[in-house]
Each structure stands twice: as C-alpha cells, then as structure tokens.
Design a protein around this motif. Structure first.
Motif, PDB file in Angstrom:
ATOM      1  N   ILE A  10       1.510   3.402  17.706  1.00 25.26           N
ATOM      2  CA  ILE A  10       1.076   2.368  16.759  1.00 25.26           C
ATOM      3  C   ILE A  10      -0.071   1.605  17.429  1.00 25.26           C
ATOM      4  CG2 ILE A  10       3.278   2.103  15.560  1.00 25.26           C
ATOM      5  CD1 ILE A  10       3.836  -0.411  17.104  1.00 25.26           C
ATOM      6  N   ARG A  15       3.358  13.271   7.631  1.00 21.57           N
ATOM      7  CA  ARG A  15       4.122  13.370   8.881  1.00 21.57           C
ATOM      8  C   ARG A  15       5.611  13.477   8.608  1.00 21.57           C
ATOM      9  NH1 ARG A  15       2.954   8.456  12.530  1.00 21.57           N
ATOM     10  NH2 ARG A  15       1.754   7.549  10.843  1.00 21.57           N
ATOM     11  N   TYR A  70      10.757  -4.186  12.464  1.00 21.56           N
ATOM     12  CA  TYR A  70       9.986  -2.955  12.279  1.00 21.56           C
ATOM     13  C   TYR A  70      10.778  -1.688  12.539  1.00 21.56           C
ATOM     14  CZ  TYR A  70       5.967   0.149  12.473  1.00 21.56           C
ATOM     15  OH  TYR A  70       5.073   1.145  12.220  1.00 21.56           O
ATOM     16  N   ASN A  74       1.066  -3.371  10.746  1.00 25.11           N
ATOM     17  CA  ASN A  74       0.331  -3.289   9.494  1.00 25.11           C
ATOM     18  C   ASN A  74       0.914  -4.140   8.390  1.00 25.11           C
ATOM     19  OD1 ASN A  74      -2.071  -2.156   9.519  1.00 25.11           O
ATOM     20  ND2 ASN A  74      -1.514  -0.279   8.441  1.00 25.11           N
ATOM     21  N   GLY A 119      -0.193   4.558  -1.256  1.00 25.82           N
ATOM     22  CA  GLY A 119      -0.972   5.692  -1.741  1.00 25.82           C
ATOM     23  C   GLY A 119      -0.828   6.911  -0.843  1.00 25.82           C
ATOM     24  N   GLY A 120      -0.157   6.724   0.299  1.00 26.96           N
ATOM     25  CA  GLY A 120      -0.056   7.832   1.258  1.00 26.96           C
ATOM     26  C   GLY A 120       1.075   8.778   0.886  1.00 26.96           C
ATOM     27  N   GLN A 161      -6.015   4.008  -5.958  1.00 26.43           N
ATOM     28  CA  GLN A 161      -7.201   4.269  -5.146  1.00 26.43           C
ATOM     29  C   GLN A 161      -7.715   5.671  -5.469  1.00 26.43           C
ATOM     30  OE1 GLN A 161      -4.504   5.112  -1.168  1.00 26.43           O
ATOM     31  NE2 GLN A 161      -6.661   4.812  -0.796  1.00 26.43           N
ATOM     32  N   GLN A 199      -6.125  -2.876   8.221  1.00 23.82           N
ATOM     33  CA  GLN A 199      -6.065  -3.868   9.301  1.00 23.82           C
ATOM     34  C   GLN A 199      -7.422  -4.093   9.958  1.00 23.82           C
ATOM     35  OE1 GLN A 199      -4.606  -0.906   9.254  1.00 23.82           O
ATOM     36  NE2 GLN A 199      -4.330   0.029  11.244  1.00 23.82           N
ATOM     37  N   GLN A 202       3.583  -2.089   4.099  1.00 24.62           N
ATOM     38  CA  GLN A 202       3.585  -0.622   3.990  1.00 24.62           C
ATOM     39  C   GLN A 202       4.832  -0.124   3.256  1.00 24.62           C
ATOM     40  OE1 GLN A 202       1.412   1.275   7.479  1.00 24.62           O
ATOM     41  NE2 GLN A 202       3.029   0.194   8.505  1.00 24.62           N
ATOM     42  N   ASP A 203       4.845   1.196   2.995  1.00 27.39           N
ATOM     43  CA  ASP A 203       5.873   1.724   2.091  1.00 27.39           C
ATOM     44  C   ASP A 203       7.288   1.857   2.657  1.00 27.39           C
ATOM     45  OD1 ASP A 203       5.155   3.883   3.681  1.00 27.39           O
ATOM     46  OD2 ASP A 203       4.209   5.014   2.064  1.00 27.39           O
ATOM     47  N   LYS A 225       8.528   7.501   9.190  1.00 28.45           N
ATOM     48  CA  LYS A 225       7.238   8.217   9.154  1.00 28.45           C
ATOM     49  C   LYS A 225       7.330   9.645   9.660  1.00 28.45           C
ATOM     50  CE  LYS A 225       4.386   4.134   9.542  1.00 28.45           C
ATOM     51  NZ  LYS A 225       3.022   3.842   9.165  1.00 28.45           N
ATOM     52  N   GLU A 227      -6.496   1.276  17.483  1.00 29.96           N
ATOM     53  CA  GLU A 227      -5.536   2.376  17.332  1.00 29.96           C
ATOM     54  C   GLU A 227      -5.139   2.915  18.706  1.00 29.96           C
ATOM     55  OE1 GLU A 227      -3.791   3.793  14.538  1.00 29.96           O
ATOM     56  OE2 GLU A 227      -4.435   1.868  13.797  1.00 29.96           O
ATOM     57  N   ASN A 281       0.779  -3.305  16.365  1.00 30.35           N
ATOM     58  CA  ASN A 281       0.463  -3.662  14.976  1.00 30.35           C
ATOM     59  C   ASN A 281       1.435  -2.964  14.036  1.00 30.35           C
ATOM     60  OD1 ASN A 281      -0.999  -4.137  12.508  1.00 30.35           O
ATOM     61  ND2 ASN A 281      -1.821  -2.065  12.751  1.00 30.35           N
ATOM     62  N   GLY A 301      -7.980   6.311   2.935  1.00 28.64           N
ATOM     63  CA  GLY A 301      -7.163   5.460   3.801  1.00 28.64           C
ATOM     64  C   GLY A 301      -6.741   4.160   3.134  1.00 28.64           C
ATOM     65  N   HIS A 302      -5.806   3.460   3.792  1.00 32.90           N
ATOM     66  CA  HIS A 302      -5.252   2.252   3.163  1.00 32.90           C
ATOM     67  C   HIS A 302      -6.234   1.083   3.129  1.00 32.90           C
ATOM     68  CE1 HIS A 302      -4.251   1.635   7.400  1.00 32.90           C
ATOM     69  NE2 HIS A 302      -3.405   2.652   7.359  1.00 32.90           N
ATOM     70  N   VAL A 319       0.867  -1.193   0.000  1.00 33.01           N
ATOM     71  CA  VAL A 319       0.000   0.000   0.000  1.00 33.01           C
ATOM     72  C   VAL A 319       0.895   1.231   0.000  1.00 33.01           C
ATOM     73  CG1 VAL A 319      -2.084  -1.007   1.009  1.00 33.01           C
ATOM     74  CG2 VAL A 319      -0.322  -0.162   2.535  1.00 33.01           C
TER      75      VAL A 319
HETATM   76  N1  UGB Z   1      -1.601   4.553   2.614  1.00 34.44           N
HETATM   77  C1  UGB Z   1      -2.283   4.342   1.438  1.00 34.44           C
HETATM   78  O1  UGB Z   1      -1.880   3.515   0.614  1.00 34.44           O
HETATM   79  N2  UGB Z   1      -3.408   5.076   1.212  1.00 34.44           N
HETATM   80  C2  UGB Z   1      -3.899   5.978   2.093  1.00 34.44           C
HETATM   81  O2  UGB Z   1      -4.941   6.590   1.819  1.00 34.44           O
HETATM   82  C3  UGB Z   1      -3.178   6.176   3.296  1.00 34.44           C
HETATM   83  C4  UGB Z   1      -2.038   5.457   3.525  1.00 34.44           C
HETATM   84  P1  UGB Z   1       0.761   5.759   7.293  1.00 34.44           P
HETATM   85  P2  UGB Z   1      -0.959   5.245   9.534  1.00 34.44           P
HETATM   86  O3  UGB Z   1       3.076   1.233  10.985  1.00 34.44           O
HETATM   87  O4  UGB Z   1       3.250   2.553  12.675  1.00 34.44           O
HETATM   88  C5  UGB Z   1      -0.650   2.711  10.168  1.00 34.44           C
HETATM   89  O5  UGB Z   1       0.140   7.078   7.100  1.00 34.44           O
HETATM   90  O6  UGB Z   1      -2.152   4.958   8.670  1.00 34.44           O
HETATM   91  C6  UGB Z   1      -0.416   3.730   2.874  1.00 34.44           C
HETATM   92  C7  UGB Z   1      -1.566   1.813  10.992  1.00 34.44           C
HETATM   93  O7  UGB Z   1      -2.905   2.272  10.814  1.00 34.44           O
HETATM   94  O8  UGB Z   1       2.237   5.617   7.228  1.00 34.44           O
HETATM   95  O9  UGB Z   1      -0.933   6.495  10.319  1.00 34.44           O
HETATM   96  C8  UGB Z   1       0.845   4.535   3.078  1.00 34.44           C
HETATM   97  O10 UGB Z   1       1.442   4.835   1.833  1.00 34.44           O
HETATM   98  C9  UGB Z   1      -1.161   1.810  12.477  1.00 34.44           C
HETATM   99  O11 UGB Z   1      -1.958   0.871  13.160  1.00 34.44           O
HETATM  100  O12 UGB Z   1       0.359   5.084   8.675  1.00 34.44           O
HETATM  101  O13 UGB Z   1      -0.789   4.056  10.577  1.00 34.44           O
HETATM  102  C10 UGB Z   1       1.656   3.614   3.967  1.00 34.44           C
HETATM  103  O14 UGB Z   1       2.344   2.658   3.200  1.00 34.44           O
HETATM  104  C11 UGB Z   1       0.316   1.463  12.621  1.00 34.44           C
HETATM  105  O15 UGB Z   1       0.525   0.132  12.315  1.00 34.44           O
HETATM  106  C12 UGB Z   1       0.586   2.893   4.791  1.00 34.44           C
HETATM  107  O16 UGB Z   1      -0.628   3.035   4.090  1.00 34.44           O
HETATM  108  C13 UGB Z   1       1.143   2.379  11.741  1.00 34.44           C
HETATM  109  O17 UGB Z   1       0.703   2.318  10.360  1.00 34.44           O
HETATM  110  C14 UGB Z   1       0.442   3.422   6.223  1.00 34.44           C
HETATM  111  O18 UGB Z   1       0.146   4.800   6.209  1.00 34.44           O
HETATM  112  C15 UGB Z   1       2.585   2.011  11.795  1.00 34.44           C
END
Ligand code: UGB
Length: 598
Positions: free
Chosen positions: A303, A125, A424, A354, A120-121, A208, A401, A266-267, A428, A322, A352, A237-238, A118
C-alpha cells in the motif's frame, strides 16, 4: 478526406483534431464512402465520448500522453529533486478521551458530509466474478459491503440529526462511481434491495469512462484488435472521481445545501466506518483541507506510504507515494536500505488506505481551476531496452489520492493514523496470492477481511469492559489467521465507541466458540455470559436488555477448499463456511421495554 462519410460539423471537427494530433492511421484503412458508413458513424460517437469525458478533451489526452511517454522513455523519475521525509499528522489511540471527543465532533459534523464511493474497479487481483460491493463483509450475517456502507451512513445521519436537535434533519448524499465493468450490476444490486433503506434520490451514480489506449511513444491511439472502427480503451483509474464530481455539477449542489465535507472511500473495507467519526473529528478540529486516513504500514507492504516531499526549489507536499516508488526514492536520497521498518516494527511512513476527507469549499475552488484533472502516470511494458515499442498497448492512469499534488503549499494537508485492526482490512487478493504473502504482512483477502471484523468487534467489546476469550489460530486457504469470537452488529447498534460503552454493561463474557449477532438499536447487554450462538433482533422502538447465561452448541467454522467449485465463489474464497448447529434467536417486533434473562 476522400474516405469520409457525410459527417456532421462536430464530426468534421473531431476528424480534423485527430489528424492534427498525429492520428491519421485511424483512417488509413477506411474504405470509400458508402461502405461501412454505420460503423464509421459509431467510430465518431466513441471519439466524441472520449473527447468529452476527459478534462481538456482528446487533444489534452494525446498531448499529456506524448509528454509522459517521453519522460518514461528517458527514464525520468517523477520524484526527481524531491527528498522524502516522514510527515507529521494525528496519531489516534482507540478509546481514549481524545478519541471519544473526536468521535463526538465527527458525528456532529456528519450532517454536513457527503460520501463518495469509488467502485469502478473490477478487482482483477481478487479474481471474483461479480462486483465487489456485492460480497459479504462477513458470512455470519451475510450483509454485503454496499448494505453495510449504506446502513452506516444512515446511522450517522440519524445520530448527527439527533445531536443537532431542532435543526432540520440531515440527508447525507452518497455518490457511487461506477464504470462499464460495474455499472449495471451496481444498479441491479441497489434496485433489487430497495437501496438498502436509503432514499433512491440520495444516491447518485456517476459512471467513469475508459480512456484510449496508446500504441507507441508518439501516442498513436490503438485500434481495437477486434474492431477496426473502434479505439481500444482501458480504465483510467480511481482518480477520475474528481473530474466526474466536477463535471456533474454535484459539488455546486452540495455547496448550496451547506455540505462542508466530502468523504471518499473504496469498495471493500468493512472496518472503515469504525474510523470515520474520529477522522472527521480530526478534519474539523484541525481545519484540514485534506485529511488522508492511514494505518501503520509494514515496510514494502503493497500500500502507498504517506510522505512529505520537499523539492530542491523549495516546494513541498504531503502525498501518497506508491509502495513500488517509495523504496527506490528512499534509496536514491541517502537511505541505502530503502523502505525498512523502524523500532516500532513498522515503516515510518504511514500506509495510505485511500480514504480521504476533503473540505468542500477549497476542493471546489481547486477543481474550478483544474476541472478535476489529476496528475497522471503511464506504465508501458517495453519490448526491449531501446524502449521504442510496447509489448501491448498502454494508457494514462490516475489515482484519487494524487489530488493534493496540484495544491499550493499553503493548503492544510494532514493525515490521521489509526490502528489497522480498527480501520483497514480490504478484500483485494485471491486465495493463491494471499497465501504467498510473507508472514506477518496482511493478506488483504476475503478470509482476512472477515476475520478482521470479528477481531475488531471483539477488541471493542473488550475495551468496553467485556471479558473476551483469546483467539485461536487456524489456517484457511493457506493463510494463518486469528479466529476471535464471531461478533457482529448492525451499524444501528453502535457507530462509535461511546455507543458500545453505553450498551455493554458490567459483567459480560464471551467464549471463543461463540457467535453474537445484534440487529437493533436499543439492545443492551448486562452480565451476559455467552458460550454458543445468540442472535438478537429488535425494532427501534423495542428496548431490550439481555442478561444471564446463554449456552448452546453454536455455529462452527468448517474448512473448505477454494478450488471446490461446487461451493459458491463468495464462500470458497474465504476457505471456510459456517455450520449452524444450534442457536438462541430473540426477536422483538413490538414497541416496549423487554428483559431477557436466561
Ligand atoms: N477503482 C475505480 O473506481 N476505478 C478504477 O478505474 C480503478 C479502481 P484497487 P489500487 O487500499 O490497499 C489503492 O484496485 O488502486 C476503485 C491505492 O492506490 O482496489 O491498486 C476500486 O473499485 C493504494 O495507495 O486498489 O490501490 C476500489 O474501490 C492503496 O491505498 C478502489 O478504486 C490501496 O488502494 C481501489 O482500487 C489499498
């Protein structure tokens, strides 16, 4: 009606639907036919897109929004009636026999795996202007996240195919979810680098769409302040990934191709693939339909916590809660101190990360019922305590999740906890925010993300028998971190702990100032004593043994200030650059057996 241009039958249906759902205000300002007709048409194009990209269409979106906004206004707690408790799952210890067995199972299963990233974010931050996938995992080699992920998947593919001798070669698919914010940069990065060695047909990009913003508690859609023929939109959101996978039809293609596991990630977690083989092994041996990867989590750390929720009506689920909801939930259910560390120094609720491993068949069955719709939430910022109006428009959001929320209690939902140092270290937070993180809690910055790679690789070599110098502490961009020897290797060199053990023979030692870069599948270290910088490059057909003592002035970390805009952003967000003073570089470009003895 009098203000409508000549519309197609589809557009008329959309207009009727909007009027029926209380969205008359969207048309109130429309001038008579003949004026702005092109813009009116593009308004309907957007409405059609918003309608088709949401499971159940805009009607469902508006109705869900009305319900969630009413709940929010009434102060309804989504966890009302639920009591949290600590769930049970697999807690792994890196490098023991059980871990090694699970890695072996995981590698075997990988030929039936598909990966979903995922991405798309925008990473608000972090404040970095480019896409996060283009950031270096570490600056010793400069390898970026997407390159690292793709090379790891390709290595897994090779290793898994080798294990299944005689059967056809696996080709592990990769889906990348992008958004309007990241799509074109992701395509450019992949295309300009030849997909980092992956076949372009192996990679599918799913974009998305954003969702409509909401102006008030009646879920009236917000118009874009700069364009009165456009609905304002924001990311959903993801959690969108599930609906996209379902609507794209790709899950069906995977089922036909014999795929069994879908791994979501995640990315920016450069450590992740160190945890993948063993966690996939857990899914396979435990028969988990859902396996969430987790790490020990400090109480209140930002997290989510994996929690078992049991309802007064008997329902129960294992789900991510959360961090901002876990603490109040605990306080409301007989834990007056909320989320606090226990004797281990960590919260009893695992964190978590993710990274989800889902078994495809039950996943597909569930999505056939839900069309991928994920439980949503809304987070309006109210003007005052009457909660009648918002400071700015809001929208519904969803998280990937939350998928297990709709599952029946018979679904096998578990988790796998690994050491944080192994699994991990996301990137971010921007330097300023990271520097404010309370001492002892992780920074999740570019600085800590890079240092985590060196620490993990050093600890793995140590576990494999090498003598590794202790780290020193240093402060970069206001963050105190451990600096270990800068050890990096390409995924090809080692994916599992067994790979490392096979390639690091007795009597190796590495000093703290050292840098070691291994780029090659068949590089073996034997009684190597390193005090400086050593780079070994070898093609797959070259088997290279490196032995003896290598000493030089090496590469040193230089402090830099993130505010110094003369330095590229990718570097200054780390707070250090690498000064390359002296190194030994060995390159083997011909097949054969080689031994380098210094
Ligand atoms: N992402 C998308 O692909 N699309 C979107 O619309 C938004 C995001 P963030 P977040 O690992 O510490 C998550 O913003 O959402 C992708 C979990 O919810 O980095 O604040 C984006 O590109 C949390 O429970 O994180 O928090 C990225 O790859 C905790 O596990 C991914 O989604 C936290 O991550 C996460 O987006 C964490």
């Amino acid at each position: 009606r009098k203000n409508l241009v000549v519309l197609s039958s589809e557009e008329i249906e959309l207009a009727k639907m909007l009027l029926h759902e209380g969205q008359k205000h969207l048309f109130d300002h429309w001038p008579e036919p003949g004026v702005d007709d092109g813009r009116k048409k593009s308004f309907f194009d957007q409405v059609a897109r918003l309608n088709s990209s949401y499971p159940g269409g805009l009607v469902s979106y508006i109705q869900n929004a009305k319900r969630l906004l009413a709940d929010s206004k009434a102060g309804k707690n989504p966890y009302d009636g639920f009591t949290p408790s600590v769930p049970s799952g697999e807690v792994l210890k890196f490098g023991d026999d059980h871990f090694i067995m699970l890695e072996e199972v995981g590698v075997r299963e990988a030929r039936k795996a598909a990966f979903v990233l995922v991405a798309g974010g925008l990473g608000e931050r972090l404040g970095y202007k480019g896409i996060k996938l283009s950031l270096p995992v570490e600056t010793t080699t400069g390898r970026c996240f997407i390159q690292h992920y793709i090379e790891s998947i390709l290595t897994l593919q090779e290793a898994s195919s080798r294990q299944a001798q005689g059967q056809c070669k696996a080709e592990i698919p990769l889906v990348i979810m992008t958004s309007d914010d990241t799509h074109s940069s992701t395509v450019d990065l992949l295309e300009s680098n030849n997909y980092f060695g992956m076949k372009s047909t192996q990679v599918t990009l799913l974009k998305q769409e954003k969702v409509a913003c909401l102006d008030d508690n009646d879920a009236r859609l917000a118009l874009d302040p700069n364009d009165k023929y456009k609905i304002q939109t924001k990311p959903h959101g993801h959690g969108d990934v599930h609906a996209l996978l379902y609507s794209s039809g790709i899950l069906d293609v995977w089922r036909t191709a014999g795929i069994k596991w879908v791994l979501f990630f995640q990315d920016t977690n450069g450590l992740l693939f160190k945890a993948i083989p063993a966690s996939l092994g857990v899914s396979a041996t435990k028969g988990y339909h859902v396996n969430s990867l987790a790490v020990p989590r400090k109480a209140k750390e930002a997290i989510g916590g994996i929690t078992k929720l049991t309802h007064t009506d008997g329902r129960s689920m294992v789900i991510n809660v959360e961090y901002n909801q876990l603490d109040p939930l605990l306080r409301a259910t007989g834990h007056p101190d909320g989320d606090v560390n226990c004797d281990t120094g960590f919260s009893p609720f695992p964190g978590n990360i993710n990274q989800l491993i889902l078994e495809l068949e039950p996943y597909f069955e569930e999505l056939s019922k839900t069309r991928g719709a994920i439980s949503e939430f809304v987070n309006p910022k109210y003007k005052d305590s009457t909660k009648t109006s918002f400071k700015s428009s809001t929208r519904l959001e969803c998280m990937m999740q939350d998928y297990p929320k709709t599952l029946s209690p018979s679904a096998r939902v578990g988790f796998t906890v690994m050491d944080t140092w192994l699994a991990y270290s996301p990137v971010k937070n921007n330097p300023e925010d990271a520097a404010k993180v309370p001492k002892g809690n992780p920074y999740h910055s570019a600085t800590s993300g890079e240092m985590a790679i060196y620490r993990a690789n050093s600890l793995i070599l140590k576990k494999a028998g090498a003598q590794m110098a202790d780290p020193i502490t240093d402060v970069f961009n206001g963050q105190e971190v451990e600096v270990w020897p800068r050890i990096t290797w390409s995924p090809k060199w080692a994916l599992t702990f067994s790979d490392v053990k096979r390639k690091v023979e007795a009597g190796c030692s590495v000093s703290q100032i050292s840098t070691l870069v291994i780029n090659g599948q068949n590089v073996f270290l034997d009684s190597l004593s390193l005090d400086g910088t050593l780079i070994v490059n070898a093609i797959d057909e070259a088997e290279v043994k490196v032995t003896g003592s290598v000493q030089n002035k090496g590469w040193v970390l230089e402090h830099i200030d993130y505010k110094d805009t003369s330095i590229p952003e990718k570097t200054r967000i780390r707070g250090f650059g690498i000064q390359k003073i002296e190194q030994l570089e060995l390159s083997y470009t011909e097949p054969g057996n080689f031994c380098f003895k210094s």
